[in-house]
Design a protein around this motif. Structure first.
Motif, PDB file in Angstrom:
ATOM      1  N   ALA A 528      40.275  35.932  36.328  1.00 31.64           N
ATOM      2  CA  ALA A 528      38.821  35.775  37.188  1.00 31.64           C
ATOM      3  C   ALA A 528      39.757  35.059  38.897  1.00 31.64           C
ATOM      4  CB  ALA A 528      38.068  35.957  36.418  1.00 31.64           C
ATOM      5  N   ASN A 529      39.653  33.282  38.068  1.00 33.23           N
ATOM      6  CA  ASN A 529      39.524  32.240  39.130  1.00 33.23           C
ATOM      7  C   ASN A 529      41.179  33.248  40.906  1.00 33.23           C
ATOM      8  OD1 ASN A 529      39.251  29.655  40.513  1.00 33.23           O
ATOM      9  ND2 ASN A 529      41.798  29.922  40.096  1.00 33.23           N
ATOM     10  N   ARG A 530      41.850  33.590  39.606  1.00 29.42           N
ATOM     11  CA  ARG A 530      43.684  33.919  40.265  1.00 29.42           C
ATOM     12  C   ARG A 530      43.482  35.252  41.425  1.00 29.42           C
ATOM     13  NH1 ARG A 530      46.694  34.817  35.918  1.00 29.42           N
ATOM     14  NH2 ARG A 530      46.116  37.348  36.014  1.00 29.42           N
ATOM     15  N   VAL A 531      42.431  36.319  40.548  1.00 36.01           N
ATOM     16  CA  VAL A 531      41.975  37.020  41.249  1.00 36.01           C
ATOM     17  C   VAL A 531      41.421  36.870  42.837  1.00 36.01           C
ATOM     18  CG1 VAL A 531      40.585  39.536  41.409  1.00 36.01           C
ATOM     19  CG2 VAL A 531      41.815  39.059  39.048  1.00 36.01           C
ATOM     20  N   LEU A 532      40.192  35.832  42.622  1.00 34.93           N
ATOM     21  CA  LEU A 532      39.355  35.642  43.865  1.00 34.93           C
ATOM     22  C   LEU A 532      40.296  35.157  44.919  1.00 34.93           C
ATOM     23  CD1 LEU A 532      36.513  34.718  41.484  1.00 34.93           C
ATOM     24  CD2 LEU A 532      36.650  36.365  43.056  1.00 34.93           C
ATOM     25  N   LYS A 534      43.666  34.726  45.222  1.00 36.03           N
ATOM     26  CA  LYS A 534      44.254  35.125  45.963  1.00 36.03           C
ATOM     27  C   LYS A 534      43.522  36.605  46.827  1.00 36.03           C
ATOM     28  CE  LYS A 534      47.975  39.755  44.476  1.00 36.03           C
ATOM     29  NZ  LYS A 534      48.015  40.710  43.997  1.00 36.03           N
ATOM     30  N   ALA A 535      42.632  37.014  46.668  1.00 34.38           N
ATOM     31  CA  ALA A 535      41.804  37.841  47.325  1.00 34.38           C
ATOM     32  C   ALA A 535      41.428  37.093  48.986  1.00 34.38           C
ATOM     33  CB  ALA A 535      40.620  38.170  47.036  1.00 34.38           C
ATOM     34  N   ALA A 536      41.229  35.719  48.435  1.00 35.78           N
ATOM     35  CA  ALA A 536      41.057  34.440  50.107  1.00 35.78           C
ATOM     36  C   ALA A 536      42.402  34.508  50.279  1.00 35.78           C
ATOM     37  CB  ALA A 536      40.059  33.704  48.964  1.00 35.78           C
ATOM     38  N   GLU A 538      44.487  36.561  51.055  1.00 34.76           N
ATOM     39  CA  GLU A 538      44.769  38.080  51.796  1.00 34.76           C
ATOM     40  C   GLU A 538      43.892  38.174  52.637  1.00 34.76           C
ATOM     41  OE1 GLU A 538      45.650  40.641  49.044  1.00 34.76           O
ATOM     42  OE2 GLU A 538      47.174  40.119  47.869  1.00 34.76           O
ATOM     43  N   GLY A 539      42.493  37.342  52.704  1.00 36.44           N
ATOM     44  CA  GLY A 539      41.670  37.591  53.333  1.00 36.44           C
ATOM     45  C   GLY A 539      40.570  38.763  53.353  1.00 36.44           C
ATOM     46  N   ALA A 540      41.079  39.200  51.256  1.00 37.34           N
ATOM     47  CA  ALA A 540      40.327  40.329  51.336  1.00 37.34           C
ATOM     48  C   ALA A 540      38.555  40.043  51.078  1.00 37.34           C
ATOM     49  CB  ALA A 540      40.987  41.312  50.630  1.00 37.34           C
ATOM     50  N   GLY A 541      38.156  39.588  50.953  1.00 32.77           N
ATOM     51  CA  GLY A 541      37.257  38.973  50.179  1.00 32.77           C
ATOM     52  C   GLY A 541      36.771  37.900  51.366  1.00 32.77           C
ATOM     53  N   LYS A 542      37.494  36.627  51.866  1.00 32.40           N
ATOM     54  CA  LYS A 542      37.176  35.680  53.144  1.00 32.40           C
ATOM     55  C   LYS A 542      36.424  34.794  51.818  1.00 32.40           C
ATOM     56  CE  LYS A 542      35.938  39.316  56.933  1.00 32.40           C
ATOM     57  NZ  LYS A 542      34.941  39.497  57.811  1.00 32.40           N
ATOM     58  N   GLY A 543      37.287  34.231  50.451  1.00 33.06           N
ATOM     59  CA  GLY A 543      36.304  33.624  49.892  1.00 33.06           C
ATOM     60  C   GLY A 543      35.161  34.365  49.290  1.00 33.06           C
ATOM     61  N   GLU A 544      35.820  33.688  47.960  1.00 31.64           N
ATOM     62  CA  GLU A 544      34.345  33.907  47.163  1.00 31.64           C
ATOM     63  C   GLU A 544      33.291  33.159  46.786  1.00 31.64           C
ATOM     64  OE1 GLU A 544      33.710  32.026  42.852  1.00 31.64           O
ATOM     65  OE2 GLU A 544      35.395  31.647  43.457  1.00 31.64           O
TER      66      GLU A 544
END
Length: 642
Positions: A528-532, A534-536, A538-544
């Protein structure tokens, strides 16, 4: 709490229906709210209509329709319920409004709502004193001792998490038979083998002297002499006993510290005797009819606590347990335990002297006035509102005696607040026993460990063995060390069983890394941490922690399954706290990790429309935080990577 909110409003709806049907007073039925086995039947269900059929003199389905109409008229429980379904022969299935639930309980960034709710549920909690570990200070600790410590420490973490003030004690029996046997062994045996630790040396000494007792029973008189000497204090034997006990306790504390287990206070049995705690308790007990000195029979001269009730079938086995002072003047363990518990509840109006044992840990001590004056007095110990003792099931009878002593003295409230967390002992599987040289030809399903025979798996040996297996099997050395993973794996293994279950320890099972294991949970958290991360990146979620609450789309089955499980975290915490059951948390965490794995496989998290990606990242953040809280309470690490 979500479940309690729904249950309360449902009860009000039932009460209104009761009145509408022409009845007076309170409805006699307390609504029971269950979680359906199949998620298609809703998040909650109740059979209240069927239970009320006789009182209402109506068919259950008709009653269910009345309750449903009332809930709808009242706004479906503060908007938390999206719809109610009546199912023959009279069930009410309730489906959550997930958008409302998210606003109420799923704060941005993860589990803000969960933390607030947990603290709120125990805002009026009182001081809890938990005693655990309490290993005899005469040899190294084994895996049976470790189960006690892991259970106790998890209860400490759990109760603190749910808002309680918790004080942790480790009781040191430095006046008992086990230490006396080790002292006799040091004096009477000639141990030549090499040992890396003093506790390991004493392990072999203890086993050796017990074998010599069998050959020369007269040697046991030496134990009696030693017992008298260490209880009297201020003599050669007492000083030797103090040095041996302290050295071994330091090894125990260090070893438990590697598992994240610590204490606030070490309470030495010798302090209870030498500081006059037993003398004061003795005078109090003599004023009751239950405490008497036997004048004849096999217990002549003994001070005993008369038993109002006995445990069925155990009177002969435990008959000596009711003896508090033997005819030779030696106190039993139970006598000193009664005095200790009177102090725990603040009933003796007397306190110990204290000194630091190591950083952050205090110990009781016998100090003169000058020494006491030079030491800063620690935070007040004792004065508990509730006492929890983590001791295996074999100590049920002595624990009942302590409770009975409190009752005999008129302390009914304190007796009610004394809880024994009983658990099954750890034994060895045939394979593990065979590896230790035990004859397993009789084909038993398990074999008991015995310190007297030197049979058992020391904690340090177990950690080294599991560490080797982890090191050899892990594909990547990134993140936690193999030793830390091994410790987490062992700790979870000892916690996941029902408390009353005898743990039949098998080395192969303890070193598994898949299935219901600590390693599996660590991998889920790291994923879960790795997914978040990676998203951060790539700018997908702008940080959890910067997610706005997303709109919930039409849920895929795996998403719905996860949301349902996440919604039950607060009530799982409450249940585990109420029942004092760490395995409840283990089961929840394993189920959460399993559902996350299914979600990860079925639902692309970083691909798709932005709204869907945002929701799934938010859901992943919820998983990480909730699983992280569970791991924290269970005493497991939260690895950034594995």
């Amino acid at each position: 709490m979500l479940k309690e909110t729904i249950k309360s409003q449902l009860q009000q709806a039932v009460q209104q229906c009761w009145i509408d049907c022409g009845n007076d007073g309170e409805c006699p039925y307390e609504v029971m709210l269950e979680q359906p086995a199949h998620e298609k039947h809703g998040e909650y269900a109740t059979n209240a209509a069927m239970k009320l059929a006789k009182a209402f003199r109506k068919p259950p389905v008709a009653i269910a329709e009345m309750i449903k109409a009332k809930l709808e008229a009242d706004g479906l429980i503060e908007g938390l319920i999206a719809r109610v379904e009546v199912v023959p022969p009279g069930f009410l299935n309730l489906y959550l409004n997930w958008n409302e639930w998210m606003k109420r309980y799923g704060g941005a960034g993860g589990t803000v709502g969960y933390r607030a709710e947990g603290a709120k549920s125990s805002a009026h909690a009182k001081k809890v004193l938990i005693e655990h570990t309490s290993i005899n200070p005469n040899k190294s600790a084994h895996i049976g001792h470790l189960r006690n410590s892991c259970i106790g420490d998890t209860l400490v973490r759990l109760l603190r998490k749910t808002g309680h003030q918790v004080e942790v004690h480790n009781y040191i029996d430095d006046l008992g038979n086990q230490l006396a046997d080790t002292l006799v062994g040091i004096q009477q045996t000639n141990m030549q083998s090499r040992h890396r630790r003093f506790g390991d040396f004493c392990w072999d000494v203890y086993a050796t002297i017990n074998k010599q007792y069998a050959i020369d029973p007269e040697l046991q008189h030496e134990r009696t002499k030693v017992l008298h000497a260490i209880e009297a204090g201020d003599n050669n034997t007492a000083w030797l006993g103090s040095l041996v006990a302290e050295r071994i306790v330091r090894e125990h504390v260090e070893e438990m510290g590697s598992f994240g287990i610590d204490y606030d206070l070490l309470v030495w049995e010798s302090s209870i005797v030498r500081e006059g705690f037993w003398a004061k308790a003795f005078e109090l007990l003599k004023q009751t009819e239950a405490f008497q000195q036997e004048q004849e029979g096999r217990l002549a001269g003994c001070w005993v606590l008369k038993q109002e009730e006995t445990i069925s079938g155990q009177e002969s086995e435990h008959s000596q347990d009711k003896v508090l002072v033997r005819s030779n003047g030696i106190l039993t363990y139970t006598a000193k335990d009664i005095a200790y518990h009177l102090w725990k509840f603040g009933l003796l109006k007397q306190d110990f002297s204290y000194k630091p044992f190591e950083a952050g840990l205090w110990t009781t001590a016998t100090l003169d006035a000058a020494e006491a004056g030079r030491l800063e007095k620690p935070t007040s110990f004792g004065q508990a509102d509730m006492v929890i003792n983590v001791i295996d099931y074999r100590q049920e009878y002595p624990q009942l005696m302590v409770k009975q002593a409190l009752q005999a003295l008129g302390y009914e409230e304190q007796a009610e607040a004394l809880h024994h967390v009983s658990y099954g002992v750890v034994s060895l599987s045939p394979k593990s026993a065979s590896e230790l040289g035990i004859d397993t030809s009789d084909g038993k399903a398990s074999y008991a460990m015995s310190g007297r025979q030197g049979i058992g798996i020391k904690i340090k040996d177990l950690v080294s063995r599991v560490e080797q297996v982890i090191e050899a099997s892990r594909p990547s050395k990134e993140g936690l060390s193999s030793r830390m993973i091994a410790i987490a794996s062992i700790r979870y293994y000892l916690l996941r069983f029902n408390l009353q279950t005898e743990v039949v320890f098998d080395m192969d099972q303890a070193t598994e890394i898949s299935g219901n294991t600590g390693v599996y949970l660590l991998y889920a958290y790291a994923r879960a941490n790795r997914v978040l991360n990676k998203a951060a990146a790539e700018g997908a979620g702008k940080g959890e922690n910067t997610f706005a609450l997303p709109a919930i789309p039409e849920l895929a089955p795996a998403e719905h399954s996860l949301l349902t499980h996440l919604s039950r975290w607060p009530e799982t915490l409450a249940l585990a706290s109420k029942e004092l059951s760490p395995n409840v948390l283990c089961q929840y965490a394993f189920e959460l990790a399993t559902r996350f794995s299914n979600f990860y496989a079925a639902c692309p998290i970083l691909k798709g429309e932005q709204e869907l990606v945002t929701f799934r990242l938010w859901l992943t953040a919820q998983i990480k935080h909730t699983l992280g809280e569970a791991l924290e309470i269970l005493g497991l690490p939260t690895p950034e990577a594995m």
